[in-house]
Design a protein around this motif. Structure first.
Motif, short mmCIF file in Angstrom:
data_model
loop_
_atom_site.label_atom_id
_atom_site.label_comp_id
_atom_site.label_asym_id
_atom_site.label_seq_id
_atom_site.Cartn_x
_atom_site.Cartn_y
_atom_site.Cartn_z
N LYS A 168 0.82 -1.22 0.00
CA LYS A 168 0.00 0.00 0.00
C LYS A 168 0.86 1.27 0.00
O LYS A 168 0.40 2.33 -0.46
N LEU A 217 1.11 3.20 -3.02
CA LEU A 217 -0.07 3.96 -3.43
C LEU A 217 -0.41 5.13 -2.52
O LEU A 217 -1.11 6.06 -2.94
N VAL A 218 0.04 5.11 -1.28
CA VAL A 218 -0.27 6.18 -0.34
C VAL A 218 0.99 6.57 0.42
O VAL A 218 1.72 5.69 0.89
N THR A 254 -2.58 9.93 -2.10
CA THR A 254 -2.59 8.72 -2.90
C THR A 254 -2.15 9.00 -4.34
O THR A 254 -2.30 10.11 -4.85
N GLU A 298 -8.19 6.17 5.30
CA GLU A 298 -7.15 5.49 4.54
C GLU A 298 -7.73 4.37 3.68
O GLU A 298 -7.38 4.25 2.49
N SER A 331 -9.68 5.83 0.73
CA SER A 331 -8.82 6.50 -0.25
C SER A 331 -8.12 5.50 -1.15
O SER A 331 -7.92 5.74 -2.35
N LEU A 332 -7.76 4.34 -0.59
CA LEU A 332 -7.15 3.30 -1.41
C LEU A 332 -8.18 2.67 -2.35
O LEU A 332 -7.89 2.40 -3.52
N LEU A 391 -8.87 4.45 -5.62
CA LEU A 391 -7.92 4.32 -6.72
C LEU A 391 -8.36 3.28 -7.74
O LEU A 391 -7.73 3.15 -8.79
#
Length: 330
Positions: free
Chosen positions: A244, A247-248, A254, A300, A303-304, A307
């Motif tokens: 992760k 990506l963040v 992100t 969190e 937000s992932l 994507l």
């Protein structure tokens, strides 16, 4: 873009019970996980056992067994010296006498309260559990340290293929196999098991199979470019699974460009690991109460998911499910 990513219980519901135990697997099913992810290593007699690592001093009571005291040793695993007790130095019958325990007791005391209640599980035990479930629950089997196990005569890919055939899990839509090493995935592709094959990529470093063949200049980061991602499809892979932190960042920002590139190449994209404790969240998502307290995990997790990832690995699968519902209702 995926609007409803799969929720995969990372080593079972490992945020609530000692990882890879029967209770962790059963709880993951009860909490609604779409799939369960076990890590596969081997005993000396070729039984596939479910442990995060082949070194088991941190997740079992092996150190308390006087009869196994002399088995403590130091080995080099994927280029790193490790001291402890290793599954490949025990038969399955010996491993079955051990009790499991929480790997992170300071962060997860409620899970640690269940230390000693369960025993090490075999892949066959988990397959029994999934076959008996009252709804379809997937298996995302991670082959660990494949090059190392090959070197000691315990080829995990072959052992896995044999067991899946014996258990009639070939061509089962519930089956995904993943590894940090592309070589073993290629061999499994040749086995024609009908499984989805997923390549795990760290944020940095080099895959162990590449190191073993002297290709140390090709890091995981280098394999995230469009050309490499397209080559994965040509090699028979179906997806990639990303740390992760790819990506963040620490501030919670992100970046989904690699997700878009992978999707453009025809690959599914997964990310790991979603955990609610402050210790594991981006700094921007941490809250009061110390490392073990839950921070703003919702921010969190969602937000992932935003994507467009196709699946997330989570230690607390019910929280990932809650985030998925919240994201879908936006």
């Amino acid at each position: 873009m995926s609007t409803s990513p799969l929720v995969i219980a990372h080593r079972g519901a490992s945020g609530h019970r000692p990882e890879h135990g029967e209770d962790a697997y059963r709880l993951a099913i009860e909490l609604g996980a779409d799939a369960i992810e076990p890590d596969l290593v081997a005993s000396s007699d070729g039984v596939l056992v479910l442990r995060h690592e082949n070194e088991i001093s941190g997740t079992t009571d092996v150190a308390e067994h006087d009869e196994f005291r002399h088995r403590r040793t130091t080995k080099t695993i994927d280029g790193t010296k490790v001291t402890g007790w290793f599954t490949e130095d025990f038969t399955w019958d010996e491993l079955s006498t051990l009790r499991i325990r929480e790997r992170l007791p300071e962060l997860r005391p409620e899970s640690a309260a269940h230390d000693g209640e369960g025993r090490i599980q075999r892949l066959g035990d988990l397959l029994d559990l999934l076959d008996a479930a009252d709804r379809p629950v997937g298996l995302v089997a991670e082959v660990k340290h494949a090059t190392y196990f090959d070197s000691i005569g315990l080829p995990l890919g072959e052992l896995l293929a044999d067991e899946l055939r014996q258990r009639r899990w070939v061509d089962d839509p519930r089956l995904t196999i993943e590894s940090f090493e592309q070589t073993v995935l290629g061999r499994l592709a040749d086995q024609r098991l009908g499984a989805r094959l997923v390549y795990l990529l760290e944020k940095a470093g080099v895959a162990a199979d590449l190191v073993a063949t002297g290709r140390t200049s090709v890091g995981y980061r280098d394999q995230l470019h469009a050309e490499s991602l397209e080559s994965f499809v040509d090699a028979g892979l179906h997806g990639v699974s990303l740390d992760k932190h790819t990506l963040v960042d620490a501030q919670g920002a992100t970046d989904g460009r690699v997700v878009d590139r992978a999707h453009a190449a025809g690959l599914a994209v997964f990310t790991w690991t979603l955990r609610a404790e402050n210790a594991f969240l981006a700094k921007a998502h941490r809250g009061p109460g110390g490392k073990a307290a839950f921070g703003d995990w919702r921010a969190e997790f969602t937000s992932l998911m935003a994507l467009g990832v196709d699946g997330v690995f989570a230690d607390q699968p019910e929280l990932a499910e809650e985030a998925r519902v919240a994201f879908a209702s936006r």
